[in-house]
Design an enzyme around this catalytic site. Structure first.
Site, mmCIF file in Angstrom:
data_model
loop_
_atom_site.group_PDB
_atom_site.id
_atom_site.type_symbol
_atom_site.label_atom_id
_atom_site.label_comp_id
_atom_site.label_asym_id
_atom_site.label_seq_id
_atom_site.Cartn_x
_atom_site.Cartn_y
_atom_site.Cartn_z
ATOM 1 C CB CYS A 111 -30.774 -8.234 3.817
ATOM 2 S SG CYS A 111 -30.071 -7.445 5.261
ATOM 3 C CG HIS A 112 -26.007 -8.649 5.351
ATOM 4 N ND1 HIS A 112 -27.005 -7.882 5.919
ATOM 5 C CD2 HIS A 112 -24.841 -8.050 5.686
ATOM 6 C CE1 HIS A 112 -26.465 -6.875 6.575
ATOM 7 N NE2 HIS A 112 -25.151 -6.942 6.449
#
Length: 186
Positions: A111-112
């Site tokens: 994800c991030h």
């Protein structure tokens, strides 16, 4: 999932991790026989973010000050917007992640969390994916961004989002079983 008996895995996180991105890998990797420690900046508990609101707390097994990358076969970096943003300004966290990479061990980010790979310089020249809003950061760091659920590159495992957690965990296990990865220059 492959048997990971005898393997040790660090999950580095702090408050604001995406709930499923910590809990699913932790539980699946433990279920495969690995010893998995949730490592954070402070002892106690860290609080997750569950889609659009605060989630449940997770117990911290070890603090960053009390561990060494030498104790683990791999590191998993959960995403969420808050967690990697807080960790990428912590030099101890960046040094811990970098040590896994320099020791040719498996490094996995979802994800991030590729922000942490950008910050450590690991992203440069590597094939990677990430949450779409992090794509430009990853590309600007010199990575070859791919729009794929999971991307592996010589022991580096990246994944787009929580919808890809099963494939992410399978690739982590596969890379750990392969052992240390001789990394060709990017």
């Amino acid at each position: 999932m492959q048997n990971l008996q005898g393997k040790s895995i660090a999950i580095l996180a702090t408050n604001g991790f995406e709930q499923s991105e910590l809990e699913v890998p932790r539980d699946k990797l433990r279920g495969a026989g690995a010893t998995v420690h949730v490592i954070s900046l402070e002892p106690g508990r860290i609080k997750g973010w569950d889609k659009d609101d605060w989630g449940n707390p997770v117990d911290v097994d070890r603090t960053l000050d009390s561990v060494s990358a030498d104790d683990y076969d791999a590191i998993v970096l959960p995403g969420g917007q808050i967690n990697p943003d807080l960790l990428r300004v912590e030099q101890k966290a960046l040094d811990f992640i970098s040590k896994f990479w320099s020791d040719n061990k498996t490094v996995a980010a979802i994800c991030h969390a590729p922000w942490l790979l950008v910050e450590t310089g690991i992203a440069k020249g590597r094939k990677m994916t990430s949450y779409p809003s992090v794509k430009t950061d990853v590309i600007n760091a010199g990575a070859h961004w791919q729009d794929s659920p999971v991307v592996t590159d010589q022991g580096l495992v990246t994944s787009r989002n929580p919808g890809d957690l099963d494939a992410f965990c399978e690739k982590i296990a596969e890379e750990i079983k392969e052992g240390r990865h001789e990394r060709r220059a990017a």
